[in-house]
Design a protein around this motif. Structure first.
Motif, PDB file in Angstrom:
ATOM      1  N   VAL A  85       4.950  -4.356  -2.501  1.00  0.00           N
ATOM      2  CA  VAL A  85       5.380  -4.301  -1.099  1.00  0.00           C
ATOM      3  C   VAL A  85       5.415  -2.867  -0.579  1.00  0.00           C
ATOM      4  CG1 VAL A  85       6.723  -6.427  -1.315  1.00  0.00           C
ATOM      5  CG2 VAL A  85       7.857  -4.218  -1.588  1.00  0.00           C
ATOM      6  N   ASN A  86       5.308  -1.903  -1.473  1.00  0.00           N
ATOM      7  CA  ASN A  86       5.319  -0.492  -1.073  1.00  0.00           C
ATOM      8  C   ASN A  86       3.945  -0.074  -0.577  1.00  0.00           C
ATOM      9  OD1 ASN A  86       7.979  -0.210  -1.959  1.00  0.00           O
ATOM     10  ND2 ASN A  86       7.335   0.421  -4.001  1.00  0.00           N
ATOM     11  N   GLU A  87       3.921   0.634   0.525  1.00  0.00           N
ATOM     12  CA  GLU A  87       2.646   1.178   0.987  1.00  0.00           C
ATOM     13  C   GLU A  87       2.199   2.308   0.075  1.00  0.00           C
ATOM     14  OE1 GLU A  87       0.715   3.488   4.786  1.00  0.00           O
ATOM     15  OE2 GLU A  87       2.375   2.105   5.152  1.00  0.00           O
ATOM     16  N   ARG A  88       3.181   3.111  -0.374  1.00  0.00           N
ATOM     17  CA  ARG A  88       2.884   4.256  -1.238  1.00  0.00           C
ATOM     18  C   ARG A  88       3.789   4.209  -2.462  1.00  0.00           C
ATOM     19  NH1 ARG A  88      -0.429   7.643   1.090  1.00  0.00           N
ATOM     20  NH2 ARG A  88       0.146   9.492  -0.052  1.00  0.00           N
ATOM     21  N   LEU A  89       3.268   4.703  -3.583  1.00  0.00           N
ATOM     22  CA  LEU A  89       4.021   4.763  -4.829  1.00  0.00           C
ATOM     23  C   LEU A  89       4.139   6.207  -5.301  1.00  0.00           C
ATOM     24  CD1 LEU A  89       2.296   1.875  -6.821  1.00  0.00           C
ATOM     25  CD2 LEU A  89       4.547   1.815  -5.720  1.00  0.00           C
ATOM     26  N   LEU A  90       5.296   6.530  -5.848  1.00  0.00           N
ATOM     27  CA  LEU A  90       5.530   7.819  -6.492  1.00  0.00           C
ATOM     28  C   LEU A  90       5.691   7.555  -7.974  1.00  0.00           C
ATOM     29  CD1 LEU A  90       8.169   9.207  -4.027  1.00  0.00           C
ATOM     30  CD2 LEU A  90       6.213  10.534  -4.814  1.00  0.00           C
ATOM     31  N   PHE A  91       5.067   8.370  -8.805  1.00  0.00           N
ATOM     32  CA  PHE A  91       5.266   8.207 -10.230  1.00  0.00           C
ATOM     33  C   PHE A  91       4.932   9.478 -10.992  1.00  0.00           C
ATOM     34  CE2 PHE A  91       0.771   7.664 -10.334  1.00  0.00           C
ATOM     35  CZ  PHE A  91       0.460   6.729  -9.373  1.00  0.00           C
ATOM     36  N   ARG A  92       5.329   9.455 -12.256  1.00  0.00           N
ATOM     37  CA  ARG A  92       5.001  10.564 -13.144  1.00  0.00           C
ATOM     38  C   ARG A  92       3.512  10.522 -13.440  1.00  0.00           C
ATOM     39  NH1 ARG A  92       9.550  12.503 -14.897  1.00  0.00           N
ATOM     40  NH2 ARG A  92      11.305  11.143 -15.293  1.00  0.00           N
ATOM     41  N   MET A 134       0.540   8.125  -4.269  1.00  0.00           N
ATOM     42  CA  MET A 134      -0.713   7.565  -3.783  1.00  0.00           C
ATOM     43  C   MET A 134      -0.429   6.213  -3.138  1.00  0.00           C
ATOM     44  SD  MET A 134      -2.375   6.605  -7.498  1.00  0.00           S
ATOM     45  CE  MET A 134      -3.912   6.068  -6.879  1.00  0.00           C
ATOM     46  N   ARG A 135      -1.395   5.724  -2.409  1.00  0.00           N
ATOM     47  CA  ARG A 135      -1.244   4.406  -1.776  1.00  0.00           C
ATOM     48  C   ARG A 135      -1.274   3.319  -2.844  1.00  0.00           C
ATOM     49  NH1 ARG A 135      -4.554   2.614   2.856  1.00  0.00           N
ATOM     50  NH2 ARG A 135      -5.812   1.974   1.111  1.00  0.00           N
ATOM     51  N   PHE A 136      -0.454   2.284  -2.647  1.00  0.00           N
ATOM     52  CA  PHE A 136      -0.453   1.159  -3.573  1.00  0.00           C
ATOM     53  C   PHE A 136      -1.846   0.542  -3.665  1.00  0.00           C
ATOM     54  CE2 PHE A 136      -0.536  -3.369  -4.258  1.00  0.00           C
ATOM     55  CZ  PHE A 136       0.030  -3.453  -5.524  1.00  0.00           C
ATOM     56  N   GLN A 137      -2.503   0.381  -2.518  1.00  0.00           N
ATOM     57  CA  GLN A 137      -3.831  -0.242  -2.511  1.00  0.00           C
ATOM     58  C   GLN A 137      -4.836   0.561  -3.327  1.00  0.00           C
ATOM     59  OE1 GLN A 137      -4.621  -3.178  -1.640  1.00  0.00           O
ATOM     60  NE2 GLN A 137      -2.695  -3.699  -0.652  1.00  0.00           N
ATOM     61  N   ASP A 138      -4.746   1.878  -3.275  1.00  0.00           N
ATOM     62  CA  ASP A 138      -5.650   2.706  -4.076  1.00  0.00           C
ATOM     63  C   ASP A 138      -5.369   2.530  -5.562  1.00  0.00           C
ATOM     64  OD1 ASP A 138      -6.993   3.738  -1.859  1.00  0.00           O
ATOM     65  OD2 ASP A 138      -5.608   5.438  -1.681  1.00  0.00           O
ATOM     66  N   PHE A 139      -4.081   2.479  -5.915  1.00  0.00           N
ATOM     67  CA  PHE A 139      -3.727   2.270  -7.321  1.00  0.00           C
ATOM     68  C   PHE A 139      -4.246   0.914  -7.805  1.00  0.00           C
ATOM     69  CE2 PHE A 139      -0.974   0.582 -10.621  1.00  0.00           C
ATOM     70  CZ  PHE A 139      -1.138   1.555 -11.592  1.00  0.00           C
TER      71      PHE A 139
END
Length: 177
Positions: free
Chosen positions: A118-125, A135-140
Motif C-alpha cells: 500500500v506504500n507508494e515508496r519504501l525505505l530500507f537498508r 524507491m517506489r514500491f512499483q519499481d521494487f
C-alpha cells in the motif's frame, strides 16, 4: 555507504532511488527514529531458513515475522530465523544486519508482506547502518518479483500505539506444542 554493487544493480535496471545518510542505526526501529518516519514506511529484511533454503522476507519495521505463516505460504515443513553466521556469506559487501531486499542480486528468493504494497515508496537498508535507500514500491516489485502474502504477526495494541514489544519465537517446526 551503500555498496557499489547495489547502486550498479539499480542503475542497470533503470530504477530511480534516493539515498539518505543518517546516524548509525542497527535495528529497524532505530532506523525509523533516525529517519523520523512512521514505522510502516520502513521495510526490513529478515533472513529466514525455510526447509534450510534462505529467503529474504521483507516486512514493516515495527512488526515481527510470523514463522507459521511463512511455513504455510511456502509449503515447507520448517521455518526459522537464520543466524547471522548462516547468511553473512550471501551478502559479502554489506554490513551484517543491514541486508538489502535485493534477492535477484544476491541469489535468494524474496517474499514481502502484503501490507507494504500500500506504500507508494519504501525505505530500507541497503547494506549500510548509516545510509538508507528509498524507491517506489512499483519499481521494487518490478525488479524483484517478490512473493507477496501475509508474513507478519498480528499487531498487538502496544505495537499499534508505537510501543514495540519484541518476543517472536525463533523457530516454528510446525509441530504442535
Amino acid at each position: 555507504m551503500i555498496p557499489n554493487a547495489i547502486q550498479s544493480y539499480l542503475r542497470r535496471h533503470r530504477v530511480p532511488f534516493e539515498r539518505y545518510a543518517h546516524a548509525r542505526a542497527v535495528t529497524a526501529m532505530e532506523l525509523v527514529d533516525a529517519l523520523n518516519v512512521p514505522g510502516w514506511r520502513v521495510a526490513k529484511s529478515v533472513i529466514v531458513l525455510a526447509d534450510r533454503q534462505p529467503w529474504i522476507v521483507v516486512v514493516p519495521a515495527m512488526t515481527t515475522v510470523d514463522l507459521r505463516q511463512i511455513r504455510h505460504t511456502l509449503g515447507v515443513r520448517t521455518a526459522r530465523l537464520a543466524a547471522e553466521s548462516e547468511f553473512v556469506d550471501h551478502f559479502p559487501d554489506c554490513e551484517t544486519g543491514a541486508e538489502p531486499p535485493f534477492g535477484e542480486l544476491y541469489g535468494l528468493p524474496v517474499a514481502m508482506d502484503e501490507s507494504l504494497s500500500v506504500n507508494e515508496r519504501l525505505l530500507f537498508r541497503a547494506g549500510s547502518h548509516e545510509e538508507a535507500l528509498e524507491m517506489r514500491f512499483q519499481d521494487f516489485a518490478r525488479l524483484e518479483w517478490p512473493l507477496v502474502a501475509s508474513f507478519i504477526q498480528p499487531l498487538s495494541r502496544e505495537k499499534e500505539e508505537g510501543k514495540a514489544s519484541y518476543g517472536a519465537p525463533m523457530e516454528d517446526s510446525g509441530a504442535s506444542a
